[in-house]
Design a protein around this motif. Structure first.
Motif, short mmCIF file in Angstrom:
data_model
loop_
_atom_site.label_atom_id
_atom_site.label_comp_id
_atom_site.label_asym_id
_atom_site.label_seq_id
_atom_site.Cartn_x
_atom_site.Cartn_y
_atom_site.Cartn_z
N LYS A 257 -10.92 -1.48 1.40
CA LYS A 257 -10.91 -1.88 -0.02
C LYS A 257 -9.49 -1.91 -0.56
O LYS A 257 -9.15 -2.77 -1.38
CB LYS A 257 -11.79 -0.92 -0.83
N ASP A 258 -8.66 -0.99 -0.09
CA ASP A 258 -7.25 -1.00 -0.49
C ASP A 258 -6.55 -2.25 0.04
O ASP A 258 -5.77 -2.90 -0.67
CB ASP A 258 -6.54 0.25 0.03
N LEU B 245 0.82 -1.21 0.00
CA LEU B 245 0.00 0.00 0.00
C LEU B 245 0.85 1.27 0.00
O LEU B 245 0.32 2.38 0.00
CB LEU B 245 -0.94 0.01 1.21
N ASN C 92 -7.58 1.86 4.36
CA ASN C 92 -8.91 1.64 3.79
C ASN C 92 -9.11 0.16 3.49
O ASN C 92 -8.24 -0.49 2.90
CB ASN C 92 -9.05 2.46 2.51
N SER D 232 -7.55 -5.26 -1.85
CA SER D 232 -7.07 -5.24 -3.23
C SER D 232 -5.65 -5.77 -3.37
O SER D 232 -5.22 -6.15 -4.46
CB SER D 232 -7.14 -3.82 -3.80
#
Length: 476
Positions: free
Chosen positions: A311-312, A120, A309, A315
């Motif tokens: 969703k991050d 990230l 986050n 992912s």
């Protein structure tokens, strides 16, 4: 330099302290010596040595200790005070620190969290069994969780290197000895609890109570506890924290926060489906065993509760890689599999063996137990080995000062049919020679370790090296 008056304002002497030590042999001129009553040694016995080496002040729990011309500070809990003072001397720290405790899975969870953060774009680091790992600082440490002085030195250095996020392994010893009491935690995770360290803790309940202190006594009230609840102790921790009105991020099949909907083996590892925030997410992990999935999801929980986050996080989570020395699988040209794993507790060994049994009908296992450590688990691990393996080889695993034959006999009480080959290299090579097509040979106990300790002597040894050399010669 720290003025003595900042530590104890009852002293009028204009003394400046150049540093702090709890080991008299490391004392330098101008240092404060903290006398700690240790497991084997009492720090009070080394006060004279510390003074002779240049200590200018002493901190002790013994009110009877007096020194001419040397200030003596009294404190009822020198260990806890040492943690506070270590932060005073080394105040720097990464902004976000997440702690992980549990009998098994600490190292993997910490490493997975580090990988998620790095993916990230965070400048991250880990401290734990594998040492200190970061982009610009990589060093070995003697303990899973370093002593307070060393720990805060590392935190301060990481902060100077602009590390923003740290994943920290926390052992029960570290909690009991107040090593992390002055570390500012953003969140903390509990993976599981099983039999271990009964050479230190008086009972499994005391061991559990010590682990729980991380969440009840050390983690700030407003911060979040990440609890894996697919085990009895995880459920107990969840219920206790719920009664205390603490913030909980639970993970598991029946969890309310991150619910595991399904998990199935696929050719490349595991396909997992979860429910989070009323959304369903599906992942294909390059991780072989289910317990690795639980560690990965715990890492995800820590990443989310520390500000990333969700969703991050979801992912990138598929891109995490197995940890060195944890469920490392090597394919042999004769179609047998070799698994190298750090499993050194009954539960960890059982988990690896159950996974292997799901893949093969013939399991060969080589393992041992550490010397001068918890003896209660030896027979139990032998029983697990006997039940879930077709061939068991008992070998050395850091016998230290203990007679290897004594360790082997205690293990063999649980698996009377096991062979004993003390030389670990010979034991591994024998197991490799016995493994045929479709078989799985498990080498357990040392994992990432690159040494063997016997009779106080530490020599280089690597399970991975032995396997690779054997396979290269066999295939050459």
């Amino acid at each position: 330099m720290i003025p003595l008056r900042l530590i104890d304002d009852t002293f009028e002497d204009n003394i400046s302290l150049s540093g702090i030590q709890s080991n008299s042999k490391l004392i330098k001129n101008g240092n404060l010596f903290v006398a700690i009553d240790g497991i084997k040694n009492n720090g009070e016995d080394y006060i004279d040595e510390a003074v002779n080496k240049g200590a200018v002040a002493i901190l002790t729990s013994n009110k009877r200790i007096k020194k001419e011309n040397i200030p003596v500070i009294f404190n009822q809990n020198p260990r806890k005070k040492l943690s506070q003072l270590s932060k005073l001397f080394f105040p720097g720290s990464p902004d976000t620190i997440c702690a992980v405790t549990g009998t098994n899975g600490k190292t993997s969870t910490v490493d997975f969290l580090y990988q998620i953060w790095e993916l990230l774009g965070y400048n991250s680091a880990t401290i734990g069994t594998l040492g200190v790992r970061s982009e610009n600082l990589n060093i070995n440490t003697s303990n899973t969780t370093p002593c307070p002085i060393k720990l805060h030195q590392i935190l301060d250095k990481l902060a100077k290197l602009k590390v923003s996020n740290l994943a920290l392994e926390v052992s029960s010893h570290a909690i009991d000895q107040y090593r992390i009491n002055s570390v500012d935690l953003e969140s903390a995770c509990f993976t599981n609890l099983s039999l271990d360290h009964m050479d230190y803790h008086k009972s499994i309940q005391e061991y559990s109570n010590t682990k729980f202190k991380l969440f009840n006594n050390i983690l700030p009230f407003e911060k979040t506890s990440v609890i894996f609840t697919d085990n009895d102790e995880g459920i107990k921790f969840f219920e206790k924290l719920k009664k205390l009105n603490r913030n909980i991020f639970d993970i598991g099949i029946n969890a309310r926060k991150l619910k595991i909907l399904s998990s199935e083996n696929i050719a490349t590892g595991h396909k997992v489906e979860i429910l989070y925030n009323d959304e369903i997410f599906s992942f294909n992990f390059n991780l072989q065993a289910y317990f690795q999935i639980s560690n990965a999801l715990c890492a995800a929980g820590l990443a989310i509760t520390s500000g990333a986050n969700y969703k991050d996080v979801f992912s990138v989570i598929e891109n995490i890689k197995p940890v060195y020395g944890r469920m490392n699988i090597i394919e042999s040209k004769n179609n047998s599999k070799i698994i190298i794993d750090y499993a050194h507790t009954p539960h960890a060994l059982l988990s690896v063996l159950q996974y292997a049994n799901s893949l093969s009908k013939n399991i060969i296992l080589a393992f041992g137990c550490g010397g001068d450590r918890d003896v209660s688990k030896r027979k139990i691990m032998g029983e697990i080995a006997e039940k879930f393996s077709n061939k068991v080889i008992i070998t050395n695993d850091n016998p230290r000062y203990e007679d290897p034959s004594n360790i082997a006999k205690m293990i063999q009480k649980g698996c009377p049919s096991a062979q004993i080959i003390f030389n670990r290299k010979e034991a591994i090579e024998y197991g490799l020679s016995e493994a045929n097509s479709g078989d799985i040979f498990i080498i357990a106990g040392k994992g990432h370790e690159s040494y063997q300790i016997e009779k106080g002597k530490k020599t280089y040894f690597s399970d991975m090296d032995v396997v690779k050399n054997f396979l290269e010669n066999a295939n050459g």
